[in-house]
Scaffold this active site. Structure first.
Site, PDB file in Angstrom:
ATOM      1  N   THR B 146       0.878  -1.185   0.000  1.00  0.00           N
ATOM      2  CA  THR B 146       0.000   0.000   0.000  1.00  0.00           C
ATOM      3  C   THR B 146       0.913   1.232   0.000  1.00  0.00           C
ATOM      4  O   THR B 146       1.318   1.692  -1.058  1.00  0.00           O
ATOM      5  CB  THR B 146      -0.969   0.015   1.200  1.00  0.00           C
ATOM      6  OG1 THR B 146      -0.246  -0.170   2.405  1.00  0.00           O
ATOM      7  CG2 THR B 146      -2.004  -1.086   1.057  1.00  0.00           C
ATOM      8  N   LYS B 168       3.839  -6.756   4.231  1.00  0.00           N
ATOM      9  CA  LYS B 168       3.641  -5.345   3.869  1.00  0.00           C
ATOM     10  C   LYS B 168       3.202  -4.618   5.131  1.00  0.00           C
ATOM     11  O   LYS B 168       2.658  -5.224   6.059  1.00  0.00           O
ATOM     12  CB  LYS B 168       2.599  -5.195   2.763  1.00  0.00           C
ATOM     13  CG  LYS B 168       1.218  -5.704   3.029  1.00  0.00           C
ATOM     14  CD  LYS B 168       0.300  -4.844   3.855  1.00  0.00           C
ATOM     15  CE  LYS B 168       0.260  -3.427   3.267  1.00  0.00           C
ATOM     16  NZ  LYS B 168      -0.653  -2.598   4.147  1.00  0.00           N
ATOM     17  N   THR B 179      -1.891  -1.492   7.496  1.00  0.00           N
ATOM     18  CA  THR B 179      -1.994  -2.786   8.149  1.00  0.00           C
ATOM     19  C   THR B 179      -0.775  -3.640   7.848  1.00  0.00           C
ATOM     20  O   THR B 179      -0.235  -3.598   6.760  1.00  0.00           O
ATOM     21  CB  THR B 179      -3.237  -3.490   7.590  1.00  0.00           C
ATOM     22  OG1 THR B 179      -4.376  -2.859   8.145  1.00  0.00           O
ATOM     23  CG2 THR B 179      -3.248  -4.969   7.938  1.00  0.00           C
ATOM     24  N   GLU B 259       6.336   4.751   7.128  1.00  0.00           N
ATOM     25  CA  GLU B 259       5.865   5.966   6.475  1.00  0.00           C
ATOM     26  C   GLU B 259       6.544   7.224   7.005  1.00  0.00           C
ATOM     27  O   GLU B 259       6.412   7.574   8.168  1.00  0.00           O
ATOM     28  CB  GLU B 259       4.356   6.106   6.704  1.00  0.00           C
ATOM     29  CG  GLU B 259       3.563   5.005   6.045  1.00  0.00           C
ATOM     30  CD  GLU B 259       2.125   4.970   6.531  1.00  0.00           C
ATOM     31  OE1 GLU B 259       1.838   5.554   7.586  1.00  0.00           O
ATOM     32  OE2 GLU B 259       1.310   4.350   5.839  1.00  0.00           O
ATOM     33  N   ASN B 378       0.159  10.939   6.787  1.00  0.00           N
ATOM     34  CA  ASN B 378      -0.993  10.475   7.552  1.00  0.00           C
ATOM     35  C   ASN B 378      -2.090  11.515   7.690  1.00  0.00           C
ATOM     36  O   ASN B 378      -3.161  11.226   8.216  1.00  0.00           O
ATOM     37  CB  ASN B 378      -0.542   9.961   8.919  1.00  0.00           C
ATOM     38  CG  ASN B 378       0.183   8.646   8.773  1.00  0.00           C
ATOM     39  OD1 ASN B 378      -0.395   7.682   8.304  1.00  0.00           O
ATOM     40  ND2 ASN B 378       1.455   8.619   9.139  1.00  0.00           N
ATOM     41  N   THR B 383      -7.827  11.989   1.930  1.00  0.00           N
ATOM     42  CA  THR B 383      -8.493  13.173   1.394  1.00  0.00           C
ATOM     43  C   THR B 383      -7.988  13.504  -0.002  1.00  0.00           C
ATOM     44  O   THR B 383      -7.056  12.873  -0.482  1.00  0.00           O
ATOM     45  CB  THR B 383      -8.246  14.394   2.304  1.00  0.00           C
ATOM     46  OG1 THR B 383      -6.846  14.490   2.548  1.00  0.00           O
ATOM     47  CG2 THR B 383      -8.997  14.233   3.585  1.00  0.00           C
TER      48      THR B 383
END
Lengths: 383, 383
Positions: B146, B168, B179, B259, B378, B383
């Site tokens: 992802t 992942k 996740t 991330e 994040n 959005t």
């Protein structure tokens, strides 16, 4: 006005040179009596700063004559020398006031792991003592600021008596980098035991429910002093109500001025089986970085709310959770509700309501969003 | 190689159109036997996604024939319809493979609170079934990404048997938004009970000790399948050692790709009274936003380490704590140690050692720093 709103108190602020900015950095609040009752609530962090260890002992006999506060240095993780520095501070204040050092509360805030420059502290005590007035609580409120952008003051005026207070920082149970310090005064005639009860009840539902970033300071201190100078005797309930009003105002001011925040977020949990369940669930959400970052991005991400709720041990059916954000019921029965596009996250204040459908208890915990500015301020602080 | 390194397994990845990016988004891993043993470890979040509820049941009899995975949608907080979608997915896979739907594990990852487009999932099952090979685990590893920037694969080669896996995401007990999904395969001949024991032992000290941002996903799943196709019987201990090696490699790859992170931080707690004390202390530090932001700012702020340690209930004397950062003993006996300016925080990997002086247990928890990019990724995700 704040700490000098009540009769029987004098206060001052001065510049001792502890801050590189040259702003005022020491404050003194003196209780001239006739009563000298005191109550204190301190950080529950086991790594506590020297002034916390000292002041815990000072208030243990419910009597104090003064509070001396400094910004520009936390005097935390400073070992035996740090404790001696706090002790020396109290002695110098006591000498100036003609009281006992064991009746002088000391509060410090600033960087952890550095010794205070005691020559400047001594000079600061002289300056604050010379500047004491019965009307300039505002100078004291300014002197205790660290990363605060504005001083925080509050007053609850009652019939013939008053409660006033000042605070700095960004939380209590879980303050930001900036330690939470708060001094509250009242001229009501009260029992020392009632003073302690009123303070603990008020902090439990105000400062303890502000959680800017989940971190707990080594220095957090809330002090309440009563002079009895109004001559008006009040009940414990009357006192508790007024102290709560002042604490609530100050706690909200802390949230509104939290480091780098762009939203103040109230997480309200309804229909919980118990108040502790409601607080546990609310706190889990207020500590979710993913949720807080989403609010910064104006994203009504109720999935992150549910994910945080699901990590708690509170009593609820995971398939029966409702979430509303700013009045829009975005999640019903743990699945998609009304259109999330209807949620307006432009206003600074955000209201999240979580319904657990498990009982009748409720609680609200306040936090802030997680922003670029938060990261910036907290990554650049000591370098 | 990863999941196809072991004999008896086929795998594939394909593009079903679930992702706006057009990247591959569905993967299938099939165990052709002769054994069809399976073990699974799932999120402890009480708000669990439909595929977790389903797959928990699938592995309960220790038998599975296949794992189907999709990115581009978590199928979490989707109620009864979401569960029906997962059930339907398993049925379609079972029809294609000629096995029972109750032997098909399903894993999903992506946004919470949206329904999966079942027509595309059905097409994805056709595509992945048609693409199955015994050598292209890499295609499956790519399809489950992802926000991952690289696929994660690991292989532990032993004498005549092998353990391989793909993952992942960014954590397990406490993953990031993404996740954590992981599928591990082995061709060893093992007892199904030993398979479960090996997986639980390995995850407890690998994925469970990766804590990127303190948040726990609704979808985390780790699956271990054994085909017995090598014909080599191994002991539980041999299996556990190889599974741990694969899990450890994958967990470290997750941290390295978290991330927005710019540092991988190992928080090692030594001389704890118990392993659980060591884990509690390490986890408290890895969840301190202030500490994580300081590391981003290349600030060896040991005061924030001590403040986090002090919030735990672990057994230690608060005046006897030592902290070293990248080899520099910046804090001795809870006060100032060697010059913090000696600490080099330029390298990506940061090693924090906390000595509790309370016993002989030790534990290490990995996390990342808190960065502008973390906030950006994040806050902008949905959005």
């Amino acid at each position: 006005m704040s700490v000098t709103a009540a009769q029987g108190f004098r206060a001052s602020g001065a510049t001792a040179g502890l801050k590189a900015s040259g702003s005022s950095d020491v404050a003194l609040v003196v209780n001239d009596g006739p009563d000298h009752h005191v109550a204190g609530v301190f950080t529950s962090n086991r790594v506590e700063a020297a002034p916390v260890t000292w002041s815990r002992q000072v208030v243990s006999d419910s009597r104090a004559d003064a509070v001396f506060l400094n910004s520009g240095g936390a005097n935390a993780c400073t070992g035996a020398r740090g404790f001696q520095d706090t002790h020396r501070t109290a002695e110098l204040v006591a000498d100036a006031l003609g009281c006992s050092a064991t009746d002088v509360v000391v509060c410090s805030t600033g960087l952890i792991g550095e010794f205070l420059p005691m020559d400047r502290i001594a000079r600061g005590i002289e300056l604050t003592h010379a500047a004491l007035t019965d009307h300039d609580g505002a100078a004291a409120a300014r002197a205790i600021m660290t990363t605060d952008s504005v001083p925080k003051e509050a007053v609850a005026q009652r019939d013939g008596w008053v409660v006033g207070g000042m605070a700095k920082g960004a939380g209590m149970l879980a303050p930001g980098l900036a330690t939470m310090l708060c001094v509250i005064t009242t001229d009501a005639v009260v029992d020392a035991g009632e003073l302690d009860g009123a303070l603990r009840a008020a902090t439990a539902i105000t400062f303890d429910r502000v959680d800017s970033d989940g971190c707990m300071s080594t220095n957090d201190t809330v002090i309440l002093m009563a002079s009895g100078a109004s001559g008006v005797a009040v009940t414990g309930a009357q006192l508790a109500e007024a102290v709560e009003e002042v604490c609530d105002s100050l706690a909200r001011q802390l949230v509104a001025d939290a480091e780098g925040a762009s939203h103040d977020i109230a997480v309200e949990v309804r229909s919980a089986a118990s108040e502790s369940d409601a607080v546990e669930v609310a706190r889990s959400v207020t500590r979710s970085n993913l949720f807080k970052a989403a609010i910064f991005g104006r994203d009504p991400n109720w999935g992150r709310v549910l994910a945080a709720v699901g990590t708690t041990s509170a009593d609820f059916d995971p398939t029966a959770l409702d979430v509303a954000i700013n009045g829009v019921q975005v999640c019903r029965a743990a699945t998609v509700g009304d259109d999330r596009a209807l949620v307006d996250l432009e206003p600074r204040e955000v209201h999240v309501v979580i319904d657990l459908h498990a009982g009748e208890a409720t609680a609200t915990v306040w936090t802030n969003d997680l922003t670029h500015d938060y990261v910036h301020e907290n990554s650049a602080y000591s370098t």
